[in-house]
Write a protein that holds these residues in place. Structure first.
Motif, short mmCIF file in Angstrom:
data_model
loop_
_atom_site.label_atom_id
_atom_site.label_comp_id
_atom_site.label_asym_id
_atom_site.label_seq_id
_atom_site.Cartn_x
_atom_site.Cartn_y
_atom_site.Cartn_z
N LYS B 202 35.38 30.05 39.98
CA LYS B 202 35.07 28.35 39.87
C LYS B 202 34.47 27.77 40.80
O LYS B 202 33.87 26.61 40.81
N ILE B 203 34.39 28.47 42.04
CA ILE B 203 34.05 27.80 43.29
C ILE B 203 32.39 27.50 43.11
O ILE B 203 31.92 26.29 43.24
N TYR B 204 31.90 28.71 42.58
CA TYR B 204 30.31 28.61 42.21
C TYR B 204 30.03 27.51 41.13
O TYR B 204 29.05 26.80 41.39
N GLU B 205 30.95 27.46 40.30
CA GLU B 205 30.59 26.67 38.92
C GLU B 205 30.85 25.16 39.50
O GLU B 205 30.01 24.30 39.08
N ILE B 206 31.75 24.94 40.35
CA ILE B 206 31.88 23.68 40.70
C ILE B 206 30.71 23.02 41.67
O ILE B 206 30.26 21.89 41.59
N LEU B 207 30.33 23.89 42.51
CA LEU B 207 29.33 23.73 43.46
C LEU B 207 28.04 23.43 42.80
O LEU B 207 27.37 22.38 42.80
N ARG B 208 27.84 24.01 41.49
CA ARG B 208 26.64 23.97 40.46
C ARG B 208 26.73 22.67 40.01
O ARG B 208 25.88 21.74 39.73
N GLU B 209 27.92 22.31 39.50
CA GLU B 209 28.12 21.05 38.69
C GLU B 209 27.93 19.58 39.88
O GLU B 209 27.28 18.83 39.35
N GLU B 221 29.07 10.58 48.22
CA GLU B 221 30.38 10.30 48.43
C GLU B 221 31.11 10.93 47.06
O GLU B 221 32.43 11.26 47.27
N GLU B 222 30.81 10.30 45.95
CA GLU B 222 31.44 10.48 44.65
C GLU B 222 31.18 12.31 44.24
O GLU B 222 32.41 12.63 43.95
N VAL B 223 30.20 12.78 44.63
CA VAL B 223 30.05 14.16 44.58
C VAL B 223 31.02 15.01 45.31
O VAL B 223 31.66 15.84 44.73
N GLN B 224 31.20 14.58 46.53
CA GLN B 224 31.92 15.36 47.37
C GLN B 224 33.32 15.23 46.99
O GLN B 224 34.04 16.23 47.14
N ALA B 225 33.75 13.93 46.70
CA ALA B 225 35.11 13.73 46.25
C ALA B 225 35.32 14.72 44.82
O ALA B 225 36.47 15.42 44.68
N TYR B 226 34.41 14.65 43.88
CA TYR B 226 34.54 15.42 42.67
C TYR B 226 34.73 17.03 43.08
O TYR B 226 35.65 17.58 42.67
N LEU B 231 37.86 21.78 43.27
CA LEU B 231 38.50 22.93 44.01
C LEU B 231 39.91 23.24 44.05
O LEU B 231 40.49 24.22 43.77
N VAL B 232 40.37 22.05 44.68
CA VAL B 232 42.03 22.35 44.49
C VAL B 232 42.55 22.70 43.49
O VAL B 232 43.29 23.43 43.11
N LYS B 233 42.02 21.71 42.20
CA LYS B 233 42.52 22.01 40.91
C LYS B 233 42.42 23.20 40.20
O LYS B 233 43.36 23.91 39.68
N GLU B 234 41.25 23.74 40.38
CA GLU B 234 40.86 24.76 39.55
C GLU B 234 40.92 26.35 40.38
O GLU B 234 40.82 27.30 39.65
N TYR B 241 36.86 22.76 53.70
CA TYR B 241 35.86 21.69 53.99
C TYR B 241 34.84 21.59 52.76
O TYR B 241 34.83 22.80 52.10
N VAL B 242 34.46 20.59 52.33
CA VAL B 242 32.98 20.49 51.42
C VAL B 242 32.13 19.59 52.27
O VAL B 242 32.64 18.42 52.69
N SER B 243 31.03 20.02 52.47
CA SER B 243 30.15 19.40 53.26
C SER B 243 28.55 19.41 52.38
O SER B 243 28.35 20.35 51.90
N ILE B 244 28.03 18.28 52.34
CA ILE B 244 26.80 18.03 51.90
C ILE B 244 25.73 17.55 52.90
O ILE B 244 26.15 16.51 53.73
#
Lengths: 282, 282
Positions: B202-209, B221-226, B231-234, B241-244
């Motif tokens: 799921k990690i990769y799937e979420i990063l691609r999304e 900011e919205e993408v980062q929050a998503y 990641l937590v949920k799935e 961390y999540v960094s852009i």
């Protein structure tokens, strides 16, 4: 013939040619304003290596904010003539922009060994020395590199650095060259007043007397106190430090092992350092 | 034939022979427990260099006190067999004592670039990486060195180090190799529980999304929050961390320039990292 090269790329090209031709490379890093101390490094390099390259670069990274970077004497034409006389094959004389095109944010931090002696009053000095030395070694890629023992702490730190990081350069220590009256040769000596210049040879005299007292069995603390007092009284300068340490670890001295007696004295416009190694010919 | 060498002196001798014979040297530094990610580095090295040397060394200096140095998987026999299959010419597999015979007191400290992403939770990790990389580069002296983009921050810091210190090695970035289901290959994947292993892709799937949303013009900011939330949920893991960020400077992102979306997720026994570069094929 001595060829002066100003670019990193130029040095790399020539050094690669030399290596491919099977020549060994002796490297003499300097900040220029050459004196017999530097030329002694060249002499030894000439004896040991096929090709001798000297760098001349006043490295801003090793000067503190209130130090003498601007006053540090510079004269490339005079240096090139002296180098030619001593059969240096190449001079690498880069600008500050060539060496530091962008701000460098990665730092090399030596530990306890850089806190003693000069490191106490020059807290970032040896960071700057290691920064430029790693760059210069990577540019020149010499077989041998020559350092004068006047900068004894620098020699000790560079030897540690080379050992710890498997740097493929053999470090050669070269003895201090002195004026007739005993003053250690230094590019900074020109910044002494006439009166200071007359008294400055006392530094070496006092260090040798200290060494002789140690040899006679006088206690370390007494010898240290004698040197401090004598330096103040006889040179008229301000004593920055007097250190008696194991060499080259710069840890507490151990009886029967090599020791250094080192000092720094601040004069009106410049600060001089000198040292004697205990065990050396007295 | 793959020759395994355990000593620094042994590597130096063989590499000197290769250089003298005019061979170019491709170097693949690893911590062993090889997977297809490492083997992709080898493949590229085989295409570009005459000789390929791989190091296998779990470097204690880059693990923090509460990290998984002891649990890090090791299997030299299996690694040597895989390396042989992929025609690696030499393996350098030193002991910790060979690499660090004495305590090292000189440190290489990267600045702001090492404080982001993994550096925030692993404050001395990249000091340890640069320490061992400088040692290994000085021992092997390769023409090319191959690094996988999974460790994107490591690549960025090593590129900066090589640039700033004029290190004469060409750094080659190699794309992330993934499992069929998208999970980035990692030696640490074996330390996932079965349930974690099922959710980890799921990690990769979420990063691609996240990357797709950025491409559609969604605010950073919205993408980062998503991404954080998803990641937590799935994955069921704890998000480190999540960094852009702009890549490879790891400074604030600039529209139209290369960016990285990177994350770290802590599972019960291991912590995984992954990233996508914005601009890459989506």
């Amino acid at each position: 013939m001595t060829i002066v090269i100003h670019t990193i790329q130029g040095v790399r090209r020539v050094m690669n040619q030399m290596r491919t031709a099977g020549k060994t490379i002796g490297y003499v890093p300097t900040m220029g304003y050459l004196h017999e101390g530097h030329l002694a490094l060249v002499e030894q390099a000439k004896r040991e290596a096929d090709i001798v390259i000297m760098s001349i670069f006043v490295n801003p990274a090793q000067f503190g904010p209130n130090e003498d970077f601007d006053e540090y004497p510079r004269d490339l034409d005079r240096d090139a003539a002296l180098a030619k006389e001593h059969k240096v094959d190449y001079i690498f004389a880069p600008t500050v922009e060539e060496m530091y095109p962008t701000e460098q944010t990665i730092h090399i931090i030596p530990g306890a060994i850089a806190k003693k002696m000069c490191g106490a009053s020059r807290p970032t000095h040896f960071d700057g020395v290691l920064k430029v030395i790693l760059k210069l070694f990577n540019i020149v890629q010499p077989d041998y590199a020559y350092f004068g023992l006047k900068d004894a702490q620098q020699v000790a730190i560079i030897e540690t650095f080379v050992h710890d990081f498997n740097i493929d350069v053999a470090i050669r220590r070269v003895s201090i060259v002195r004026e007739e009256d005993g003053l250690a040769k230094s590019s900074r000596n020109v910044n002494l007043t006439e009166e200071e210049r007359q008294k400055a040879p006392k530094i070496y005299e006092i260090l040798r007397e200290g060494r002789a007292r140690l040899a006679r069995g006088t206690r370390l603390e007494e010898v240290q106190a004698y040197i401090e007092e004598a330096l103040v009284k006889e040179t008229g300068g301000v004593v920055d430090y007097v250190s008696i340490l194991h060499y080259p670890s710069l840890t507490e001295p151990r009886l029967g092992e090599e020791m250094i007696i080192a000092c720094a004295v601040q004069f009106s416009k410049t600060r001089l350092i000198d040292n004697v190694i205990v065990g050396e010919d007295m």
